[in-house]
Enzyme design. Structure first.
Site, PDB file in Angstrom:
ATOM      1  N   SER A 142      34.819  39.381  40.893  1.00 43.07           N
ATOM      2  CA  SER A 142      35.508  39.189  42.152  1.00 43.07           C
ATOM      3  C   SER A 142      36.525  40.318  42.375  1.00 43.07           C
ATOM      4  O   SER A 142      36.192  41.481  42.180  1.00 43.07           O
ATOM      5  CB  SER A 142      36.160  37.808  42.087  1.00 43.07           C
TER       6      SER A 142
ATOM      7  N   ASP B  96      26.010  35.359  47.409  1.00 42.37           N
ATOM      8  CA  ASP B  96      27.472  35.401  47.311  1.00 42.37           C
ATOM      9  C   ASP B  96      28.075  35.683  48.685  1.00 42.37           C
ATOM     10  O   ASP B  96      27.746  36.695  49.305  1.00 42.37           O
ATOM     11  CB  ASP B  96      27.849  36.531  46.335  1.00 42.37           C
TER      12      ASP B  96
END
Ligand code: NAG
Ligand code: NAG
Ligand code: NAG
Ligand code: NAG
Ligand code: NAG
Length: 512
Positions: free
Chosen positions: A177, A446
């Site tokens: 991330s 994602d």
């Protein structure tokens, strides 16, 4: 061999400091975060492969980190880290455990693992509050400098732990991330310290107008649901554009949101249904909030809609009824609508709550200054599942409430201070990075994918020395061994990453 991971959101220890309760404020949008790991019983000692007893994984150590890398005379603060050398073997020079990719790599390469807490996220704080004055030293560059300074100066609590500086030992930097973006940024900005990197769902490209957050969702969600949602959103935008307050009030009432004074708060509220997507993982199984939402729109009297949905009239009523019957209660509890979904009360002390260990506030500071990543509607030439009434100005206005003095306070959209995303992309190369021995692992599903090298518009296809591995996973799925067990494609990304690292590690030698 040392595997270093930067931990932005705190997953392990919680602060026990007493503090006043925070005032209630609007729901915060999701920030890019790591999935939870399966933590072993935390207090149990760990046994290394040769039988030596080591401290439990939860044991935290402290590193004296520079407060300001531009001004070392300001001294140091206590930066926490977690460490284990369970798999370490001398002779080679948690996310700590082998339920994660870090631990798996450590196990395969006989390395030690370290997890370092990011400044201002948790209990590693240069100053003991999150005021504007203190946050001046919360920048991407300071975070990169922390990593380099840590690797160069730490004496790890393990045999030979004072002789592991880069050059003596191969340091591998890992992250997911925002932490994944820092892997790429640190390797571009400080070449020669980290020998190799693994960046999962790395949001390397700073984007202010980040409508792309909803694009992987739009592409992957059931076709009937996206068709109906697009129809409802087009209707919402045209009613708001009409300026007809009777019609606008009637529309808000359909969702039980007539109490929301501002039209953009109402438009932004409808994004909420999409935030459940970020909780999905290959092992999530059926159900979940996101699919409950689509079922509410698409199942009528026990019958599923075809691929083009039921159309606007049904979808509008069904979406509204879903909010009124269960969804509002689910996300807002007993809070009134203006408290839960309204963002215009600049005087709410919620905005200026400056106690430490509040990752949302620290992340918002980075968004307001550097990344942007404002969730909004797609450009008018493209299909959109969220309203175009919401623009970056919606988030930029709130920067003024959260950080008075640093951003214009009570202003019109034209006076906002915009995040320096182009500066970030220029300085750290964004998705155009040419760093070698850097693995980018991404999941096609994602929601952050459009800020990664796997974005539809990314100019970078990767290479053998910068492999771009892609799975059918979601956010950071490949960080977790259990997601590899749930998806063969995630497993193959993990296996390929381990193979690359083994190959690169075999070529490493200490530098004089
Ligand atoms: C086991 O490993 C630890 C840590 O690497 C080392 O300190 C210790 O000497 C080893 N013990 C044996 C019996 O090899
Ligand atoms: C993970 O490590 C533990 C020791 O901590 C070991 O018992 C287990 O077999 C390892 N799992 C795998 C999949 O290698
Ligand atoms: C239509 O909606 C149902 C219920 O949400 C879903 O199970 C199905 O997969 C959808 N079909 C298509 C073609 O989108
Ligand atoms: C912000 O500006 C509006 C309109 O000028 C005004 O009504 C409101 O009181 C101001 N709020 C604050 C906190 O200054
Ligand atoms: C934006 O960032 C770049 C690179 O760090 C810097 O040179 C520039 O001064 C910044 N611009 C502003 C307006 O802060």
């Amino acid at each position: 061999m040392l595997l270093l991971q930067f931990l932005a959101p705190v997953l392990l220890l919680r602060s026990v400091t007493a503090r006043p309760a925070r005032a209630k404020g609007p729901l915060e949008p999701p920030h890019p975060r790591l999935p939870r790991t399966d933590l072993p019983a935390e207090e149990v000692p760990v046994t290394s492969r040769n039988g030596t007893q080591l401290p439990p994984y939860s044991y935290s150590y402290v590193f004296e980190q520079l407060i300001d890398h531009n001004n070392p005379s300001l001294g140091t603060f206590r930066q926490r880290y977690w460490h284990t050398y369970e798999f370490y073997e001398p002779g080679y020079t948690s996310y700590l455990t082998n339920s994660t990719i870090n631990g798996r790599l450590a196990q395969e390469l006989n390395g030690a693992t370290v997890v370092l807490e990011h400044r201002f996220f948790g209990n590693s704080n240069p100053y003991q509050d999150l005021s504007v004055k203190s946050l001046a030293v919360l920048t991407v560059q300071q975070a990169i400098d922390d990593l380099a300074y840590f690797a160069q100066n730490v004496h790890l609590p393990m045999p030979g732990g004072d002789q592991l500086a880069p050059g003596n030992a191969a340091w591998i930097l890992l992250g997911g991330s925002y932490g994944g973006a820092l892997v790429s940024y640190a390797m571009a900005n400080k070449p020669g310290i980290f020998y190799a990197g693994y960046a999962s769902s790395a949001v390397v490209q700073a984007i202010v107008d980040f409508w792309g957050y909803f694009e992987p969702i739009r592409q992957a969600m059931p076709a009937n649901c996206s068709a109906d949602v697009e129809a409802v959103i087009a209707h919402v935008d045209s009613v708001i554009a009409s300026g007809d307050s009777t019609q606008i009030d009637a529309l808000k009432s359909t969702f039980g949101l007539q109490g929301l004074a501002h039209n953009d708060d109402f438009a932004a509220a409808l994004q909420q249904n999409f935030f459940a997507w970020q909780d999905l993982q290959p092992d999530s199984g059926p159900g979940g909030d996101f699919y409950e939402f689509c079922d509410a729109l698409e199942v009528k009297n026990g019958v599923n809609a075809g691929p083009s949905g039921w159309g606007l009239t049904n979808a509008l009523q069904a979406w509204g009824n879903y909010w009124k019957a269960t969804y509002y209660q689910q996300i807002c509890g007993d809070d009134d609508v203006e408290t839960c979904l309204g963002t215009y009360d600049a005087t709410n002390p919620y905005w200026t709550y400056t106690y430490i260990d509040n990752a949302q506030r620290s992340w918002q500071w980075m968004l307001c200054n550097e990344f942007g990543f404002y969730f909004d509607g797609a450009p008018s030439s493209l299909p959109t599942v969220t309203s175009r009434v919401v623009t970056p100005a919606y988030g930029e206005r709130q920067c003024g409430y959260r950080f008075p003095g640093a951003f214009p306070g009570n202003t019109t959209a034209s006076a906002v201070k915009v995040p320096n995303a182009s500066g970030v992309n220029g300085a750290y190369q964004g998705w155009e990075t040419t760093t070698q021995r850097l693995i980018f692992a991404n999941g096609i599903n994602d929601p952050w994918r459009e800020a990664t090298v796997a974005a539809d518009g990314s100019p970078n296809a990767g290479s053998d020395s910068q492999p771009h591995l892609i799975s059918d996973g979601f956010h950071c799925s490949d960080m977790l061994v259990r997601e590899g067990a749930a998806s063969a494609k995630v497993k193959s990304v993990q296996d390929a990453a381990i193979a690359y690292m083994k190959e690169w590690f075999a070529q490493w030698s200490p530098s004089a």
